[in-house]
Design an enzyme around this catalytic site. Sequence first.
Site, PDB file in Angstrom:
ATOM      1  N   GLY A  78      39.611  66.703  19.372  1.00  0.00           N
ATOM      2  CA  GLY A  78      40.291  65.619  19.046  1.00  0.00           C
ATOM      3  C   GLY A  78      41.607  65.827  19.102  1.00  0.00           C
ATOM      4  N   PRO A 106      41.275  62.215  24.081  1.00  0.00           N
ATOM      5  CG  PRO A 106      42.832  61.744  25.785  1.00  0.00           C
ATOM      6  CD  PRO A 106      41.321  61.880  25.406  1.00  0.00           C
ATOM      7  CG  HIS A 135      49.426  56.267  15.597  1.00  0.00           C
ATOM      8  ND1 HIS A 135      49.661  55.836  16.819  1.00  0.00           N
ATOM      9  CD2 HIS A 135      48.082  56.681  15.671  1.00  0.00           C
ATOM     10  CE1 HIS A 135      48.553  56.126  17.689  1.00  0.00           C
ATOM     11  NE2 HIS A 135      47.718  56.583  16.826  1.00  0.00           N
ATOM     12  CE  LYS A 139      49.695  60.339  16.661  1.00  0.00           C
ATOM     13  NZ  LYS A 139      48.579  61.615  16.906  1.00  0.00           N
TER      14      LYS A 139
HETATM   15  N1  LIG Z   1      41.091  61.850  19.420  1.00  0.00           N
HETATM   16  C1  LIG Z   1      41.027  61.362  18.139  1.00  0.00           C
HETATM   17  O1  LIG Z   1      40.033  60.167  18.522  1.00  0.00           O
HETATM   18  C2  LIG Z   1      41.752  61.400  17.109  1.00  0.00           C
HETATM   19  C3  LIG Z   1      41.747  60.565  15.945  1.00  0.00           C
HETATM   20  C4  LIG Z   1      42.439  60.982  14.919  1.00  0.00           C
HETATM   21  C5  LIG Z   1      43.444  62.034  14.823  1.00  0.00           C
HETATM   22  N2  LIG Z   1      43.454  63.015  16.011  1.00  0.00           N
HETATM   23  C6  LIG Z   1      44.255  64.172  15.974  1.00  0.00           C
HETATM   24  O2  LIG Z   1      43.641  65.124  15.542  1.00  0.00           O
HETATM   25  C7  LIG Z   1      44.535  65.769  14.636  1.00  0.00           C
HETATM   26  C8  LIG Z   1      44.483  66.102  13.186  1.00  0.00           C
HETATM   27  O3  LIG Z   1      44.697  64.828  12.919  1.00  0.00           O
HETATM   28  P1  LIG Z   1      44.852  64.567  10.928  1.00  0.00           P
HETATM   29  O4  LIG Z   1      45.388  63.323  10.987  1.00  0.00           O
HETATM   30  O5  LIG Z   1      43.399  64.641  10.770  1.00  0.00           O
HETATM   31  O6  LIG Z   1      45.900  65.971  10.745  1.00  0.00           O
HETATM   32  P2  LIG Z   1      45.600  66.376   9.024  1.00  0.00           P
HETATM   33  O7  LIG Z   1      47.013  67.156   8.859  1.00  0.00           O
HETATM   34  O8  LIG Z   1      45.374  65.646   7.986  1.00  0.00           O
HETATM   35  O9  LIG Z   1      44.473  67.564   9.350  1.00  0.00           O
HETATM   36  C9  LIG Z   1      44.654  68.661  10.260  1.00  0.00           C
HETATM   37  C10 LIG Z   1      44.222  69.785   9.563  1.00  0.00           C
HETATM   38  O10 LIG Z   1      43.959  70.875  10.188  1.00  0.00           O
HETATM   39  C11 LIG Z   1      44.241  72.031   9.376  1.00  0.00           C
HETATM   40  N3  LIG Z   1      44.727  73.228  10.271  1.00  0.00           N
HETATM   41  C12 LIG Z   1      45.743  73.623  10.669  1.00  0.00           C
HETATM   42  N4  LIG Z   1      45.778  74.819  11.403  1.00  0.00           N
HETATM   43  C13 LIG Z   1      44.163  75.181  11.513  1.00  0.00           C
HETATM   44  C14 LIG Z   1      43.703  76.350  11.860  1.00  0.00           C
HETATM   45  N5  LIG Z   1      44.366  77.120  12.393  1.00  0.00           N
HETATM   46  N6  LIG Z   1      42.142  76.184  11.787  1.00  0.00           N
HETATM   47  C15 LIG Z   1      41.694  75.181  10.801  1.00  0.00           C
HETATM   48  N7  LIG Z   1      42.352  74.070  10.282  1.00  0.00           N
HETATM   49  C16 LIG Z   1      43.699  74.340  10.599  1.00  0.00           C
HETATM   50  C17 LIG Z   1      45.452  71.615   8.463  1.00  0.00           C
HETATM   51  O11 LIG Z   1      45.427  72.415   6.986  1.00  0.00           O
HETATM   52  C18 LIG Z   1      44.800  70.064   8.159  1.00  0.00           C
HETATM   53  O12 LIG Z   1      43.861  70.108   7.157  1.00  0.00           O
HETATM   54  C19 LIG Z   1      45.950  65.345  15.469  1.00  0.00           C
HETATM   55  O13 LIG Z   1      46.258  66.080  16.719  1.00  0.00           O
HETATM   56  C20 LIG Z   1      45.656  63.727  15.611  1.00  0.00           C
HETATM   57  O14 LIG Z   1      46.707  63.461  16.653  1.00  0.00           O
HETATM   58  C21 LIG Z   1      42.750  62.648  17.202  1.00  0.00           C
HETATM   59  O1  LIG Z   2      45.753  59.613  13.590  1.00  0.00           O
HETATM   60  C1  LIG Z   2      46.163  60.266  14.636  1.00  0.00           C
HETATM   61  O2  LIG Z   2      46.946  61.278  14.620  1.00  0.00           O
HETATM   62  C2  LIG Z   2      45.543  59.918  15.869  1.00  0.00           C
HETATM   63  N1  LIG Z   2      45.630  60.791  16.937  1.00  0.00           N
HETATM   64  C3  LIG Z   2      44.974  60.248  18.016  1.00  0.00           C
HETATM   65  C4  LIG Z   2      46.396  60.072  19.054  1.00  0.00           C
HETATM   66  O3  LIG Z   2      47.249  60.810  19.116  1.00  0.00           O
HETATM   67  O4  LIG Z   2      46.127  59.395  20.131  1.00  0.00           O
HETATM   68  C5  LIG Z   2      44.393  59.338  18.015  1.00  0.00           C
HETATM   69  C6  LIG Z   2      44.443  58.294  17.303  1.00  0.00           C
HETATM   70  C7  LIG Z   2      44.777  58.697  15.941  1.00  0.00           C
END
Ligand SMILES: NC(=O)c1ccc[n+]([C@@H]2O[C@H](COP(=O)([O-])OP(=O)(O)OC[C@H]3O[C@@H](n4cnc5c(N)ncnc54)[C@H](O)[C@@H]3O)[C@@H](O)[C@H]2O)c1
Ligand SMILES: O=C(O)C1=N[C@H](C(=O)O)CCC1
Length: 250
Positions: A78, A106, A135, A139
Amino acid sequence: MSKLRVAVLGAKGRIGSEAVRAVEAADDMELVAALGRGDELQTLVEAGAQVVVELTTPDAVMDNLDFCLRHGIHGVVGTTGWTEDRLAQLRGWLDAAPGAGVLIAPNFSLGAVLTMRFAQQAARFFESAEIVELHHPNKADAPSGTAARTARLIAEARAQAGCPPQPDATTTALDGARGADVDGVPVHSVRLRGLLAHQEVLLGGVGETLTIRHDSLHHSSFMPGILLGVRRVVSAPGLTVGLENFLDLD
Ligand SMILES: NC(=O)c1ccc[n+]([C@@H]2O[C@H](COP(=O)([O-])OP(=O)(O)OC[C@H]3O[C@@H](n4cnc5c(N)ncnc54)[C@H](O)[C@@H]3O)[C@@H](O)[C@H]2O)c1
Ligand SMILES: O=C(O)C1=N[C@H](C(=O)O)CCC1
């Protein structure tokens, strides 16, 4: 039936901590590792992980996937930050790991996947298309991975249909006023306390507009997509980009 052995990377993060709970609650999965920054990736091998759910940062995701594929572990990703160069590198690693599969999603929420699909279908019928993504202010990346993907899908659909460039008479603008240009589609990024993940696709034609809006109100919106990805990636070798490939949308 044996349970799928699943690990979460980024397990203490906003989405990672929710994913840990979702995997633990799934009857057909066993959470075998939950790793955060600084934890040893070798733990994945020792725990016998079959699938890693990668929810870390754009800085960390490539090294993590390299390790997983060298050890035959499938990935459900993700984390954002995907460029053509990164995708090409990942494809190279997958070529060297026959049988392994990686899903890059994504966005894992059903509504966001449908938003992308509807925008792709509508794009050729309108002269103008712009995206506003909104967002939470924690982020790290802009534009969102979802908005970048939506813009590329719109641009592809318009190019295939032979649409001309969008009308825009702007000759003077402050830097950023017209958003980021993603393949000719302007993308505007809002970061606002109180929000989670939202997107509007604005389409305009003569005398009418169409707005497609999606709102993720809680991280639980991403969990069914993550669990579906885990179940499907083990029998989908190679690279899959987009959860829509695991949904029977057509
Ligand atoms: N595809 C989706 O539906 C979706 C939804 C939400 C978030 N995201 C994405 O997911 C990612 C994380 O988002 P978030 O809001 O949880 O961020 P966040 O900062 O809360 O969490 C990221 C975590 O990863 C940890 N981390 C960093 N490097 C690491 C490593 N080498 N090994 C293990 N852990 C590690 C950090 O310490 C942190 O706890 C972002 O890129 C965000 O855009 C995607
Ligand atoms: O919270 C985030 O960070 C999210 N990241 C994804 C993006 O960049 O599209 C999906 C939505 C939430």
